[in-house]
Design an enzyme around this catalytic site. Structure first.
Site, PDB file in Angstrom:
ATOM      1  N   ALA A   1      14.017  -6.242  -9.973  1.00  0.00           N
ATOM      2  CA  ALA A   1      13.421  -7.099  -8.944  1.00  0.00           C
ATOM      3  C   ALA A   1      12.001  -6.650  -8.643  1.00  0.00           C
ATOM      4  CB  ALA A   1      14.266  -7.053  -7.675  1.00  0.00           C
TER       5      ALA A   1
ATOM      6  N   GLY B   1      18.253  -6.239 -11.478  1.00  0.00           N
ATOM      7  CA  GLY B   1      18.397  -7.686 -11.596  1.00  0.00           C
ATOM      8  C   GLY B   1      18.300  -8.191 -13.016  1.00  0.00           C
TER       9      GLY B   1
END
Length: 256
Positions: free
Chosen positions: A62, A107
């Site tokens: 992220a 992520g």
């Protein structure tokens, strides 16, 4: 635009995340990916979707600046946004292949796990190191990783933040194939070409049968499978597939 869209061969669409230097995910990229996935699922010319990263990184995680600034409400919005993207990928009736061309952390690994099949470069590395940042994998990591590698190994990886290489990922079942260096996309395209030749309605039903019944008791899952099998028996593709097999010719499936 941070997501490049290409159609390199008939029936296959490639989405390439291109946000230097590490292809970190933010809300804009997640929105672009969700829109691109939704469009591909609705496009009759597309049979298989491939997701990869530009350069030598899949997705490093992220956007840390966004995460640093996030309060509770912002954190919930970030996690829900990515999970909305993953939902489009899982609920769409077409296969999604991750071509993991380098680091897939946080992520990035969650995005890869949300794909149906994962192919990694030999030099790829992956893990869920969120604990080292004071958070947990909030885009499905605590749910998807145990389902792929088992609870014990998943918790070891998440508790320590360890990063593993492609060969270890293959042994654990986190990826399905390992390609030679810098050829994950090529191998993904070869796999996609094999999928494109098969009956799209059958592929859609297989995907739904797997995802929709994971949390059901076996008897209920078997009943769901029977219903999907019965529906496919009334399709023209079923007749075409069997007729072609008996005639020793290649089937031409039309999705009807």
């Amino acid at each position: 635009m941070n997501v490049n869209i290409e159609n390199p061969v008939s029936g296959v669409r490639v989405l390439t995340i291109d946000r230097p230097p590490v292809n970190a995910l933010n809300e804009e990229i997640v929105d672009e990916l969700r829109d691109a996935v939704k469009a591909a699922m609705l496009d009759g010319r597309v049979r298989v979707l491939v997701i990869t990263g530009a350069g030598k990184i899949f997705v490093a995680g992220a956007d840390l600046d966004r995460l640093l600034a996030a309060d509770m409400d912002a954190g919930r919005k970030m996690a829900d946004g990515v999970k909305g993207l993953h939902r489009e990928m899982r609920q769409g009736g077409k296969p999604v292949i991750a071509a993991i061309n380098g680091m897939a952390a946080g992520g990035g690994l969650e995005l890869a796990m949300a794909c149906d099949v994962r192919i990694a470069d030999q030099n790829a590395r992956m893990g869920l190191p969120e604990v080292t940042l004071g958070v947990l994998p909030g885009a499905g990591g605590t749910q998807m990783l145990p389902r792929l590698v088992g609870a014990g190994k998943a918790m070891e990886m998440m508790f320590t933040g360890m990063i593993i290489d492609a060969n270890d990922a293959l042994q654990l079942g986190l990826v399905e194939q390992v390609a030679i260096v810098e050829s994950a996309l090529d191998l993904a395209l070869k796999m996609a070409a094999r999928m494109v030749k098969n009956a799209p309605l059958a592929i859609s039903e297989i995907k739904a049968a797997v995802y929709d019944t994971m949390s059901l008791p076996l008897d209920q899952g078997l009943a769901e499978e029977t219903g999907r099998f019965a529906r496919l028996c009334r399709t023209a593709d079923k007749n075409e597939g069997i007729t072609a097999f008996k005639s020793r010719r290649t089937a031409v499936f039309k999705g009807i």
